[in-house]
Design a protein around this motif. Structure first.
Motif, PDB file in Angstrom:
ATOM      1  N   PHE A  96     -12.272   2.015  42.940  1.00  0.00           N
ATOM      2  CA  PHE A  96     -12.288   1.970  44.419  1.00  0.00           C
ATOM      3  C   PHE A  96     -11.984   3.358  44.985  1.00  0.00           C
ATOM      4  N   ILE A  97     -10.980   4.025  44.389  1.00  0.00           N
ATOM      5  CA  ILE A  97     -10.568   5.352  44.888  1.00  0.00           C
ATOM      6  C   ILE A  97     -11.702   6.367  44.693  1.00  0.00           C
ATOM      7  N   PHE A  98     -12.335   6.319  43.520  1.00  0.00           N
ATOM      8  CA  PHE A  98     -13.437   7.270  43.268  1.00  0.00           C
ATOM      9  C   PHE A  98     -14.587   7.063  44.256  1.00  0.00           C
ATOM     10  N   TYR A  99     -14.939   5.789  44.493  1.00  0.00           N
ATOM     11  CA  TYR A  99     -16.028   5.517  45.452  1.00  0.00           C
ATOM     12  C   TYR A  99     -15.624   5.947  46.860  1.00  0.00           C
ATOM     13  N   HIS A 100     -14.336   5.779  47.184  1.00  0.00           N
ATOM     14  CA  HIS A 100     -13.845   6.182  48.510  1.00  0.00           C
ATOM     15  C   HIS A 100     -14.040   7.687  48.701  1.00  0.00           C
ATOM     16  N   PHE A 101     -13.630   8.469  47.692  1.00  0.00           N
ATOM     17  CA  PHE A 101     -13.735   9.923  47.840  1.00  0.00           C
ATOM     18  C   PHE A 101     -15.180  10.424  47.717  1.00  0.00           C
ATOM     19  N   SER A 102     -16.058   9.613  47.125  1.00  0.00           N
ATOM     20  CA  SER A 102     -17.474  10.024  47.045  1.00  0.00           C
ATOM     21  C   SER A 102     -18.257   9.528  48.257  1.00  0.00           C
ATOM     22  N   GLY A 103     -17.594   8.785  49.132  1.00  0.00           N
ATOM     23  CA  GLY A 103     -18.254   8.284  50.344  1.00  0.00           C
ATOM     24  C   GLY A 103     -19.298   7.211  50.064  1.00  0.00           C
ATOM     25  N   ALA A 104     -19.108   6.441  48.981  1.00  0.00           N
ATOM     26  CA  ALA A 104     -20.111   5.423  48.634  1.00  0.00           C
ATOM     27  C   ALA A 104     -19.474   4.043  48.495  1.00  0.00           C
ATOM     28  N   MET A 105     -18.397   3.817  49.243  1.00  0.00           N
ATOM     29  CA  MET A 105     -17.684   2.544  49.119  1.00  0.00           C
ATOM     30  C   MET A 105     -18.529   1.381  49.653  1.00  0.00           C
ATOM     31  N   GLU A 106     -19.168   1.589  50.806  1.00  0.00           N
ATOM     32  CA  GLU A 106     -19.907   0.507  51.470  1.00  0.00           C
ATOM     33  C   GLU A 106     -20.985  -0.074  50.555  1.00  0.00           C
ATOM     34  N   GLU A 107     -21.718   0.820  49.865  1.00  0.00           N
ATOM     35  CA  GLU A 107     -22.825   0.358  49.021  1.00  0.00           C
ATOM     36  C   GLU A 107     -22.332  -0.284  47.726  1.00  0.00           C
ATOM     37  N   ASN A 108     -21.151   0.145  47.253  1.00  0.00           N
ATOM     38  CA  ASN A 108     -20.739  -0.278  45.915  1.00  0.00           C
ATOM     39  C   ASN A 108     -19.524  -1.203  45.886  1.00  0.00           C
ATOM     40  N   PHE A 109     -19.020  -1.586  47.062  1.00  0.00           N
ATOM     41  CA  PHE A 109     -17.828  -2.440  47.096  1.00  0.00           C
ATOM     42  C   PHE A 109     -18.050  -3.740  46.309  1.00  0.00           C
ATOM     43  N   TRP A 110     -19.179  -4.400  46.574  1.00  0.00           N
ATOM     44  CA  TRP A 110     -19.407  -5.719  45.957  1.00  0.00           C
ATOM     45  C   TRP A 110     -19.570  -5.639  44.454  1.00  0.00           C
ATOM     46  N   ALA A 111     -20.056  -4.490  43.955  1.00  0.00           N
ATOM     47  CA  ALA A 111     -20.200  -4.327  42.497  1.00  0.00           C
ATOM     48  C   ALA A 111     -18.814  -4.323  41.845  1.00  0.00           C
ATOM     49  N   ILE A 112     -17.866  -3.557  42.402  1.00  0.00           N
ATOM     50  CA  ILE A 112     -16.511  -3.507  41.814  1.00  0.00           C
ATOM     51  C   ILE A 112     -15.823  -4.854  42.009  1.00  0.00           C
ATOM     52  N   PHE A 113     -16.017  -5.437  43.178  1.00  0.00           N
ATOM     53  CA  PHE A 113     -15.367  -6.720  43.463  1.00  0.00           C
ATOM     54  C   PHE A 113     -15.828  -7.785  42.451  1.00  0.00           C
TER      55      PHE A 113
END
Lengths: 165, 277
Positions: free
Chosen positions: A113-130
């Protein structure tokens, strides 16, 4: 006299108490998976809003950390991590191992989650990690639950035998 | 429910496969979405450059009427939401919307904030991907807008009709906004197709594993269990059906045990039968 009869009764009750304690302990160990799942859901709730409730890191810190890793690299590691984690849980299920790694997985998933947050790609990849988290922790919880349900059943049988005697 | 071997064997397989396929699908969708969006942005930047090149001659000739006609024609296209040319000061010189002409660009509008949010506007000489901005217009529709600079060139400096100084690097900006609806429709269709495909894969794999396990393991175990239960209850008449593989060997031993039990029972029922010749 009275005191010694009490001690004898305690001694007779000791295996029963031990058994009850064991059942309590087994029940708490069987529920560890649910605690890990609850912790993950709390972290996911924060990640869903891209941790907007946290203050942004100071620019000097951002400069030290540098740019976030490329999204394709995080995606590849997420697939690799999910695959190996599921494989290891299935292997532990086959071995009948009692090892529980649920909280460790919550840590790894929070890292993603933290890595995606800092890469600015949380919105697209949230459901994959979830989904990865729910699957890994669900399987881990299921394994713990089935493993300890059997042990609880045996301990309860022992308790019934002790109570009959 | 979870005490049955069948359920215990199938749940982890179903959970693992469903979860892993879903994770891969989400990541694949995110990658394809990024690729398609990037390709659309590059196409839109090329479109903006084509418009500038097509209009360059009219600008050189200072043919404002023809330039306005070109802008109007582009603006009539189905998926074009706005098209305008404004000068460095932000004064709109040509726009497909006549009401915008000779007005200053609103830098606080949703489409402008991307570059004008900070104290200094972002430079226009950026990568093609950075020239694009995405926002929702007043109608709530997603818009992909491209801002392409119109640079000063030697032909502009030497043009007889009007003059721009050599030190003037940029003459104006073309701003074109395209509707995101076709892109969103494509992505939505892709998402549904992937969902359908994943669902079919899951049904086939989980259903296949469940069917094979039921046929080869759980059903023979159920038959063996049923027979053992009957034997324990003293009903030894019914014979055990033929089974295959390892379970066939267990069934054979089961049959032998049942036969021995039957013989022992008949011997104990008729003790004289044993000593008869």
């Amino acid at each position: 006299m009275n005191r010694s009869s009490e001690t004898r009764s305690e001694m007779r009750d000791d295996p029963r108490r031990k058994c009850l304690r064991e059942i309590r302990d087994l029940r708490s160990r069987a529920g560890r998976g649910l605690w890990a799942m609850a912790l993950f859901l709390v972290v996911s709730l924060g990640a869903f809003s891209d941790f907007d409730f946290l203050p942004p890191l100071p620019p000097s810190w951002m400069k030290i950390l540098g740019p976030g890793p490329p999204v394709w690299l995080i995606n590849s590691f997420l697939v690799l991590y999910s695959f190996s984690a599921l494989l290891l849980i299935l292997a532990r299920m086959m071995q009948g191992s009692e090892t529980f790694r649920g909280f460790g997985h919550v840590g790894y998933l929070t890292g993603f989650f933290i890595f995606y947050h800092f890469s600015g790609a949380m919105e697209e990849n949230f459901w994959a990690i979830f989904t990865a988290g729910v699957t890994i922790l669900g399987l881990e919880s299921y394994h713990q639950w089935v493993r300890f349900a059997e042990a609880i059943r045996k301990a309860e049988e022992t308790l019934i035998r002790l109570e009959k005697n | 429910m979870f005490k049955r071997t069948c359920t215990r064997a199938i749940i982890p397989v179903a959970l693992t496969m469903t979860g892993f396929v879903a994770v891969c699908c989400f990541l694949l969708y995110s990658v394809i979405k990024a690729d398609i969006t990037e390709s659309t942005i590059r196409y839109s930047v090329d479109l903006a450059d084509t418009i500038i090149k097509s209009a360059r001659y009219t600008m050189l000739k200072d043919d404002r009427e023809t330039l306005q006609r070109i802008i109007d024609n582009i603006g009539e296209q189905q998926n074009i939401r706005h098209v305008r040319i404004f000068n460095k000061k932000g004064l709109i010189m040509f726009s497909a919307d006549p009401a915008e002409n000779n007005r200053l660009v609103d830098k606080s509008a949703a489409g402008c904030l991307g570059c004008h949010e900070g104290p200094e506007p972002l430079s226009l000489s950026r990568d093609a991907m950075e020239k694009a901005r995405q926002f929702q217009n007043a109608d709530g529709e997603g818009v992909l807008a491209i801002t392409a600079p119109i640079y000063n060139e030697p032909s502009c400096i030497s043009s007889a009709c009007h003059f721009h100084g050599e030190d003037q690097q940029m003459l104006g900006i073309l701003d074109i906004g395209l509707s995101r609806s076709p892109l969103d429709r494509t992505l939505s269709l892709l998402g549904w197709r992937m969902l359908g495909f994943s669902f079919m894969i899951l049904i086939l794999s989980v259903g296949g594993v469940a069917a094979l396990l039921t046929k080869s393991v759980f059903e023979p175990i159920r038959i063996l269990d049923d027979h053992a239960q009957r034997a324990a209850d003293g009903q030894l008449e019914r014979d055990l059906p033929e089974l295959e593989g390892d379970l066939g060997r267990i069934a054979k031993n089961h049959r032998r045990m049942a036969e021995q039990l039957r013989q022992a029972r008949s011997e104990s029922a008729n003790p004289d039968q044993k000593i008869q010749p």
